[in-house]
Design a protein around this motif. Sequence first.
Motif, PDB file in Angstrom:
ATOM      1  N   ARG A  22      24.028   9.304  71.372  1.00  0.00           N
ATOM      2  CA  ARG A  22      24.152  10.074  72.617  1.00  0.00           C
ATOM      3  C   ARG A  22      23.662   9.264  73.806  1.00  0.00           C
ATOM      4  NH1 ARG A  22      21.974  15.993  70.613  1.00  0.00           N
ATOM      5  NH2 ARG A  22      23.820  16.561  69.414  1.00  0.00           N
ATOM      6  N   GLY A  23      22.561   8.550  73.638  1.00  0.00           N
ATOM      7  CA  GLY A  23      22.039   7.710  74.712  1.00  0.00           C
ATOM      8  C   GLY A  23      23.001   6.595  75.091  1.00  0.00           C
ATOM      9  N   ALA A  31      25.771  -3.115  77.797  1.00  0.00           N
ATOM     10  CA  ALA A  31      24.446  -3.741  77.672  1.00  0.00           C
ATOM     11  C   ALA A  31      23.334  -2.709  77.809  1.00  0.00           C
ATOM     12  CB  ALA A  31      24.272  -4.841  78.712  1.00  0.00           C
ATOM     13  N   SER A  32      23.439  -1.842  78.807  1.00  0.00           N
ATOM     14  CA  SER A  32      22.400  -0.819  78.963  1.00  0.00           C
ATOM     15  C   SER A  32      22.495   0.211  77.842  1.00  0.00           C
ATOM     16  CB  SER A  32      22.473  -0.142  80.334  1.00  0.00           C
ATOM     17  OG  SER A  32      23.663   0.602  80.472  1.00  0.00           O
ATOM     18  N   GLY A  33      23.704   0.442  77.330  1.00  0.00           N
ATOM     19  CA  GLY A  33      23.868   1.355  76.202  1.00  0.00           C
ATOM     20  C   GLY A  33      23.159   0.859  74.961  1.00  0.00           C
ATOM     21  N   ASN A  38      18.720   1.433  71.263  1.00  0.00           N
ATOM     22  CA  ASN A  38      17.614   0.852  70.497  1.00  0.00           C
ATOM     23  C   ASN A  38      16.273   1.460  70.899  1.00  0.00           C
ATOM     24  OD1 ASN A  38      19.088  -0.895  68.803  1.00  0.00           O
ATOM     25  ND2 ASN A  38      19.283  -2.374  70.445  1.00  0.00           N
ATOM     26  N   SER A  39      16.084   1.678  72.197  1.00  0.00           N
ATOM     27  CA  SER A  39      14.834   2.293  72.664  1.00  0.00           C
ATOM     28  C   SER A  39      14.694   3.718  72.131  1.00  0.00           C
ATOM     29  CB  SER A  39      14.789   2.312  74.195  1.00  0.00           C
ATOM     30  OG  SER A  39      14.706   1.017  74.705  1.00  0.00           O
ATOM     31  N   CYS A  66      32.857  -0.930  74.653  1.00  0.00           N
ATOM     32  CA  CYS A  66      32.433   0.260  73.909  1.00  0.00           C
ATOM     33  C   CYS A  66      32.582   1.544  74.718  1.00  0.00           C
ATOM     34  CB  CYS A  66      30.974   0.132  73.468  1.00  0.00           C
ATOM     35  SG  CYS A  66      30.711  -1.005  72.121  1.00  0.00           S
ATOM     36  N   LEU A  67      32.309   1.459  75.998  1.00  0.00           N
ATOM     37  CA  LEU A  67      32.308   2.666  76.825  1.00  0.00           C
ATOM     38  C   LEU A  67      33.670   2.983  77.427  1.00  0.00           C
ATOM     39  CD1 LEU A  67      28.800   2.296  78.485  1.00  0.00           C
ATOM     40  CD2 LEU A  67      29.499   3.881  76.676  1.00  0.00           C
ATOM     41  N   SER A  68      34.741   2.567  76.754  1.00  0.00           N
ATOM     42  CA  SER A  68      36.093   2.921  77.191  1.00  0.00           C
ATOM     43  C   SER A  68      36.313   4.406  76.955  1.00  0.00           C
ATOM     44  CB  SER A  68      37.135   2.116  76.413  1.00  0.00           C
ATOM     45  OG  SER A  68      36.972   0.733  76.640  1.00  0.00           O
ATOM     46  N   PRO A  69      36.898   5.108  77.941  1.00  0.00           N
ATOM     47  CA  PRO A  69      37.118   6.554  77.793  1.00  0.00           C
ATOM     48  C   PRO A  69      37.860   6.897  76.492  1.00  0.00           C
ATOM     49  CG  PRO A  69      37.581   5.872  80.037  1.00  0.00           C
ATOM     50  CD  PRO A  69      37.363   4.612  79.242  1.00  0.00           C
TER      51      PRO A  69
END
Length: 110
Positions: A22-23, A31-33, A38-39, A66-69
Amino acid sequence: NASILVANAYLATEISARTAARGFVISSSDASGTKNANSAAGLIAQDFDSRNSGLATKITCSKNPCLSPGGFVTVKVTKEVKLNLPRVFGSRSISVTSQHTAVVDELRAS
């Protein structure tokens, strides 16, 4: 005692995988995903086990980036559980694995 350790690891990996997936899908970039996933997995695992030993997170995606709609992001979390068993029983640890798949919002701006 061993059954409690295994049950604890199951809950830790299950909730960690769900929260991490979900995060990831609400992040602004791959990259932020990855960092967020992981966090999140680490923080959740710490709630269940302050030692947080043997936790591994693997992220896979159905699309690139990865974040493709409409894409799917799967997070697999594995935790090694050391069992306090006599050596007679052979292996003194087991792996507990859980995974969760989240969908990237189709209305997300790509």
